[in-house]
Scaffold this active site. Structure first.
Site, PDB file in Angstrom:
ATOM      1  N   ASP A 104     -10.014  -4.530  -4.934  1.00  0.00           N
ATOM      2  CA  ASP A 104      -9.367  -3.369  -4.334  1.00  0.00           C
ATOM      3  C   ASP A 104      -9.748  -2.118  -5.119  1.00  0.00           C
ATOM      4  O   ASP A 104      -9.635  -2.087  -6.347  1.00  0.00           O
ATOM      5  CB  ASP A 104      -7.850  -3.568  -4.344  1.00  0.00           C
ATOM      6  CG  ASP A 104      -7.082  -2.499  -3.581  1.00  0.00           C
ATOM      7  OD1 ASP A 104      -7.685  -1.469  -3.198  1.00  0.00           O
ATOM      8  OD2 ASP A 104      -5.871  -2.700  -3.372  1.00  0.00           O
ATOM      9  N   HIS A 145      -7.978  -5.182  -0.646  1.00  0.00           N
ATOM     10  CA  HIS A 145      -6.724  -4.504  -0.326  1.00  0.00           C
ATOM     11  C   HIS A 145      -6.074  -5.163   0.889  1.00  0.00           C
ATOM     12  O   HIS A 145      -6.707  -5.361   1.923  1.00  0.00           O
ATOM     13  CB  HIS A 145      -7.004  -3.027  -0.040  1.00  0.00           C
ATOM     14  CG  HIS A 145      -5.798  -2.177   0.066  1.00  0.00           C
ATOM     15  ND1 HIS A 145      -5.135  -1.664  -1.031  1.00  0.00           N
ATOM     16  CD2 HIS A 145      -5.110  -1.721   1.143  1.00  0.00           C
ATOM     17  CE1 HIS A 145      -4.117  -0.940  -0.643  1.00  0.00           C
ATOM     18  NE2 HIS A 145      -4.070  -0.959   0.680  1.00  0.00           N
ATOM     19  N   SER A 188       0.838  -1.198   0.000  1.00  0.00           N
ATOM     20  CA  SER A 188       0.000   0.000   0.000  1.00  0.00           C
ATOM     21  C   SER A 188       0.881   1.260   0.000  1.00  0.00           C
ATOM     22  O   SER A 188       1.606   1.498  -0.966  1.00  0.00           O
ATOM     23  CB  SER A 188      -0.947  -0.038   1.206  1.00  0.00           C
ATOM     24  OG  SER A 188      -1.947   0.939   1.081  1.00  0.00           O
TER      25      SER A 188
END
Length: 363
Positions: free
Chosen positions: A272, A302, A169
């Site tokens: 995601d 995610h 991320s």
């Protein structure tokens, strides 16, 4: 202002204006509260097979990294695998149990030295602080490789010529910026040699929404409201999400077509909201002749690999990571010895193409 109004303005307590995962609260007077507990309340799975310790890599900002290595390594020298945690640039830590458990698995499955650095968090330290700290974590490794009296705990087993940088991320965004800053061959880090990058659901942004952001489920683990909140707290003051550190293809971003890059593997979950940004990133770089591969895990959200590291998709991802540091001659043997029932979705949705991408990408 009347005396009564002045008194009210003084005595009115500050109110909460932003909150992130229950561990960060921002108040109207600018004050900030951070929890001493992580947002992921899971046990640490430390069975003793992996040794670990913390080291200060930036004394100026009191930043630490966590080193991991197998207690019984399979080789005298092991590749080095950086894992940079996520959290929207606002939350997260190398010490959170979900991060530590994932690093245990990486060190064990990859038979690698794993380095998990912290970085300064927003809103106290807005971008580019986190990017700068990611670079400092790499310079610390170079200093160890060049030192007359290095830390034997690390140098006794680390192969500085086989370094991989991965990030999850926000960590993936840091890894991307490191790839651009260091360039192919990572000459500024010699004798440390970066062989490639793994961007796990990179946290890219932009002022124009992608389709997956606009139409993604509102109850997603990382929903659009939370994405906007993270950016609101972390972008440089006066800037937008088209900032070059955030949007690789923004109107004022560097033209990556002219940048020589080491190999990059981009991994996203099919559910995601950031999926389209990761896919566009891979497609554009590939069209410019960069050595980049894109893998989409259908139906996954995610951070699926740290949320449920024992799931079949997480195991498949770990296998892919395992292959990137192996000699070409042994990669197919490793692939055939593992029974993977979950096959990730590639642009053409074929197992063979995923296999080939992993087998040859980091040769």
């Amino acid at each position: 202002m009347s005396d009564m109004a002045a008194s009210a303005s003084i005595t009115t307590p500050p109110h909460e204006v932003d909150e992130c995962r229950g561990v960060l609260r921002v108040y109207s007077d600018g004050s900030i509260w951070r929890s001493s507990k992580p947002s992921f309340n899971v046990p640490v799975n430390d069975d003793g097979s992996i040794l670990w310790k913390d080291i200060v890599f930036d004394p100026v900002h009191d930043l630490r990294l966590r080193l991991y290595k197998p207690a019984s390594p399979s080789s005298p020298k092991l590749p080095v695998f950086y894992y940079i945690h996520g959290g929207g640039f606002c939350i997260g830590s190398r010490a959170w149990p979900n991060c530590q458990n994932y690093c245990f698995r990486l060190a064990s499955n990859l038979q690698a030295v794993v380095i998990s650095p912290d970085y300064r968090l927003a809103p106290e330290n807005r971008l580019p602080a986190a990017i700068e700290d990611g670079f400092m974590a790499m310079k610390w490794l170079q200093a160890q490789a060049l030192a007359n009296n290095p830390d034997p705990w690390l140098t006794g087993v680390a192969d500085f010529s086989k370094v991989f940088i991965s990030g999850d991320s926000a960590g993936g965004t840091i890894a991307h910026n490191l790839a651009v800053q260091l360039g192919a061959g990572s000459l500024d880090l010699a004798p440390v040699l970066v062989r490639g990058y793994v961007l796990l659901a990179p946290f890219f942004g932009g002022t124009v929404l992608t389709r997956s952001e606009a139409e993604g489920p509102k109850d997603a683990f990382l929903n659009l409201e939370l994405i906007d909140r993270f950016w609101r707290l972390s972008v440089p003051m006066g800037e937008t999400t088209d900032h070059p550190l955030i949007n690789p293809f923004g109107p004022v971003s560097r033209h990556l077509e002219q940048v020589n890059l080491d190999p990059i593997l981009v991994v996203v979950g099919g559910n995601d909201l950031l999926k389209d940004r990761g896919k566009e990133y891979a497609e554009r770089l590939k069209n410019w002749g960069k050595k980049i591969e894109y893998v989409e895990f259908e139906g996954q959200q995610h951070g699926f690999f740290t949320i449920d590291p024992n799931s079949e998709p997480a195991k498949a991802l770990m296998l892919a990571s395992n292959l990137i540091n192996k000699p070409r001659s042994t990669k197919r043997d490793i692939f055939m010895k593992h029974s993977i029932s979950y096959i990730p979705k590639t642009p053409n949705d074929h197992k063979k193409e995923f296999e080939e991408a992993v087998l040859v990408h980091f040769s």
